[in-house]
Design a protein around this motif. Structure first.
Motif, mmCIF file in Angstrom:
data_model
loop_
_atom_site.group_PDB
_atom_site.id
_atom_site.type_symbol
_atom_site.label_atom_id
_atom_site.label_comp_id
_atom_site.label_asym_id
_atom_site.label_seq_id
_atom_site.Cartn_x
_atom_site.Cartn_y
_atom_site.Cartn_z
ATOM 1 N N PHE A 52 1.924 13.820 16.868
ATOM 2 C CA PHE A 52 1.949 12.437 16.767
ATOM 3 C C PHE A 52 3.148 12.033 15.499
ATOM 4 O O PHE A 52 3.769 10.963 15.677
ATOM 5 N N LYS A 53 3.323 13.091 14.683
ATOM 6 C CA LYS A 53 4.180 12.682 13.807
ATOM 7 C C LYS A 53 5.952 12.411 14.174
ATOM 8 O O LYS A 53 6.544 12.010 13.467
ATOM 9 N N THR A 73 9.827 3.474 19.350
ATOM 10 C CA THR A 73 9.699 3.079 20.823
ATOM 11 C C THR A 73 8.681 3.703 21.376
ATOM 12 O O THR A 73 8.148 3.279 22.168
ATOM 13 N N GLN A 74 8.587 4.765 21.038
ATOM 14 C CA GLN A 74 7.634 5.700 21.822
ATOM 15 C C GLN A 74 6.140 5.348 21.405
ATOM 16 O O GLN A 74 5.204 5.263 21.936
ATOM 17 N N TRP A 75 6.232 5.018 19.979
ATOM 18 C CA TRP A 75 4.592 4.350 19.821
ATOM 19 C C TRP A 75 4.313 3.391 20.368
ATOM 20 O O TRP A 75 3.184 2.954 20.907
ATOM 21 N N ILE A 76 5.299 2.414 20.503
ATOM 22 C CA ILE A 76 4.963 0.802 21.085
ATOM 23 C C ILE A 76 4.700 1.328 22.560
ATOM 24 O O ILE A 76 3.617 0.591 23.229
ATOM 25 N N ILE A 77 5.429 2.089 23.518
ATOM 26 C CA ILE A 77 5.308 2.433 24.815
ATOM 27 C C ILE A 77 3.490 2.928 25.017
ATOM 28 O O ILE A 77 2.897 2.766 25.630
ATOM 29 N N TYR A 78 3.424 4.018 24.241
ATOM 30 C CA TYR A 78 2.433 4.810 23.961
ATOM 31 C C TYR A 78 1.047 3.725 23.803
ATOM 32 O O TYR A 78 0.072 3.867 24.480
ATOM 33 N N LEU A 79 1.018 3.085 22.574
ATOM 34 C CA LEU A 79 -0.225 2.211 22.534
ATOM 35 C C LEU A 79 -0.351 1.213 23.323
ATOM 36 O O LEU A 79 -1.211 0.714 23.703
ATOM 37 N N PHE A 80 0.770 0.567 23.738
ATOM 38 C CA PHE A 80 0.581 -0.571 24.942
ATOM 39 C C PHE A 80 0.009 0.171 26.230
ATOM 40 O O PHE A 80 -0.966 -0.490 26.877
ATOM 41 N N SER A 81 0.481 1.325 26.576
ATOM 42 C CA SER A 81 0.148 1.988 27.822
ATOM 43 C C SER A 81 -1.389 2.270 27.589
ATOM 44 O O SER A 81 -2.384 2.136 28.438
ATOM 45 N N SER A 117 0.088 12.619 27.614
ATOM 46 C CA SER A 117 1.067 13.551 28.272
ATOM 47 C C SER A 117 2.321 13.019 28.614
ATOM 48 O O SER A 117 3.256 13.941 28.111
ATOM 49 N N LEU A 118 2.413 11.904 29.173
ATOM 50 C CA LEU A 118 3.541 11.454 29.609
ATOM 51 C C LEU A 118 4.687 11.065 28.520
ATOM 52 O O LEU A 118 5.774 11.213 28.435
ATOM 53 N N ILE A 119 3.933 10.582 27.256
ATOM 54 C CA ILE A 119 4.981 10.108 26.350
ATOM 55 C C ILE A 119 5.494 11.371 25.494
ATOM 56 O O ILE A 119 6.554 11.390 25.129
ATOM 57 N N PHE A 120 4.641 12.480 25.552
ATOM 58 C CA PHE A 120 5.360 13.716 24.866
ATOM 59 C C PHE A 120 6.206 14.424 25.924
ATOM 60 O O PHE A 120 6.939 15.000 25.478
ATOM 61 N N THR A 121 5.918 14.522 27.147
ATOM 62 C CA THR A 121 6.960 14.831 28.108
ATOM 63 C C THR A 121 8.357 14.325 28.093
ATOM 64 O O THR A 121 9.173 14.757 27.998
ATOM 65 N N GLU A 148 16.453 23.663 19.868
ATOM 66 C CA GLU A 148 17.068 24.494 18.382
ATOM 67 C C GLU A 148 15.483 25.210 18.030
ATOM 68 O O GLU A 148 14.652 24.424 18.066
ATOM 69 N N LYS A 149 15.982 26.259 17.362
ATOM 70 C CA LYS A 149 14.911 26.982 16.762
ATOM 71 C C LYS A 149 14.325 26.221 15.892
ATOM 72 O O LYS A 149 14.669 25.595 14.845
ATOM 73 N N GLY A 150 12.915 26.297 15.813
ATOM 74 C CA GLY A 150 12.073 25.561 14.845
ATOM 75 C C GLY A 150 11.768 24.078 15.204
ATOM 76 O O GLY A 150 11.109 23.340 14.472
ATOM 77 N N LYS A 151 12.463 23.592 16.355
ATOM 78 C CA LYS A 151 12.211 22.244 16.643
ATOM 79 C C LYS A 151 11.592 21.927 17.792
ATOM 80 O O LYS A 151 11.349 23.039 18.879
ATOM 81 N N HIS A 152 10.695 20.844 18.025
ATOM 82 C CA HIS A 152 9.754 21.072 19.445
ATOM 83 C C HIS A 152 10.497 20.003 20.267
ATOM 84 O O HIS A 152 9.867 18.838 20.854
ATOM 85 N N GLU A 153 11.724 20.334 21.066
ATOM 86 C CA GLU A 153 12.372 19.827 21.794
ATOM 87 C C GLU A 153 12.967 20.550 22.778
ATOM 88 O O GLU A 153 13.658 21.682 22.532
ATOM 89 N N VAL A 154 12.732 20.410 24.044
ATOM 90 C CA VAL A 154 13.100 21.288 25.191
ATOM 91 C C VAL A 154 14.562 21.493 25.444
ATOM 92 O O VAL A 154 15.012 20.282 25.225
ATOM 93 N N LYS A 155 15.285 22.540 25.687
ATOM 94 C CA LYS A 155 16.533 22.582 26.019
ATOM 95 C C LYS A 155 16.929 22.038 27.568
ATOM 96 O O LYS A 155 16.234 22.610 28.550
#
Length: 230
Positions: free
Chosen positions: A7-8, A13-21, A49-53, A108-115
């Motif tokens: 969550f960190k 924007t993602q927090w707004i969408i997530y909390l609203f949903s 699940s969707l906000i993290f996807t 990128e190595k060490g980052k939590h974002e898919v290529k």
């Protein structure tokens, strides 16, 4: 081993969408009555699940596996066997495969974002043919179980299978396919709510899913542009 707090990494924007949903699906589920408790938990897992996807974090597919199991149970209560088969037999196991492919392909190595990957014609052709084959087979399975609302239940299988396939292939168009699936599911649960108003909570759930999937497509295209520059 340090435990990561996913969550960190959420943007404003993602927090707004997530909390609203999350607020809308929770309130609608609580007001739903009989089906309220399982709907609250499932809907909360679904939007999380969707906000993290949408941000390309593997935490998304992981939660989708759990959501699929719970949603399958809820669908079984209304004889939507197509949803049961789709989410327990396809979405859950293929989402598990997505976890593996995403972990194997970080941006990128060490980052939590898919290529993000670009689809090739062979991928589209193979996935389309596979989707047609799976839909054809499961149509008769649904027919055998006397599934409610056969047309939309069958469409749900096709759109859902195509969506999880694109998710595994790490394509931004996974969100478009899931968006189409959301529309089908909104219609399905509208039919269910005519007989039991407690299922209105599921309509609200998938409306929120649709909003999240629209954002997911926009954000993945943004990430794709950023990644291509490097």
């Amino acid at each position: 081993m340090k435990i990561r707090n996913p969550f960190k990494g959420l943007s404003k924007t993602q927090w707004i969408i997530y909390l609203f949903s999350l607020t809308l699906v929770t309130v609608s589920s609580i007001l739903g009555g009989v089906q309220g408790l399982p709907s609250v938990i499932a809907s909360a897992l679904g939007v999380t699940s969707l906000i993290f996807t949408a941000k390309g974090d593997v935490f998304g597919p992981l939660l989708m596996v759990i959501f699929s199991i719970m949603y399958g149970v809820i669908s079984y209560s209304y004889a939507y066997y197509g949803e049961v088969i789709t989410y327990l037999g396809m979405t859950a196991p293929i989402s598990a495969v997505s976890i593996f492919t995403w972990l194997k392909n970080p941006y990128e190595k060490g980052k939590h974002e898919v290529k993000i990957a670009r689809l090739k014609k062979i991928h589209i052709l193979f996935l389309t043919l596979l989707t047609c084959g799976v839909t054809f087979i499961f149509y008769y399975i649904l027919l055998y179980f006397n599934t409610a609302n056969m047309l939309f239940s069958t469409l749900s299988i096709a759109t859902s299978f195509f969506a999880v396939g694109l998710t595994t292939l790490r394509s931004p168009y996974y969100a478009i396919a899931y968006g189409l699936n959301d529309v089908v599911l909104i219609i399905l649960w509208c039919f269910a709510s005519f007989e039991d108003r407690s299922y209105i909570s599921m309509i609200v759930c998938f409306v929120m899913f649709l909003i999240n999937d629209i954002y997911g497509f926009v954000n993945w295209k943004r990430m794709e542009k950023k990644q291509s520059k490097k």
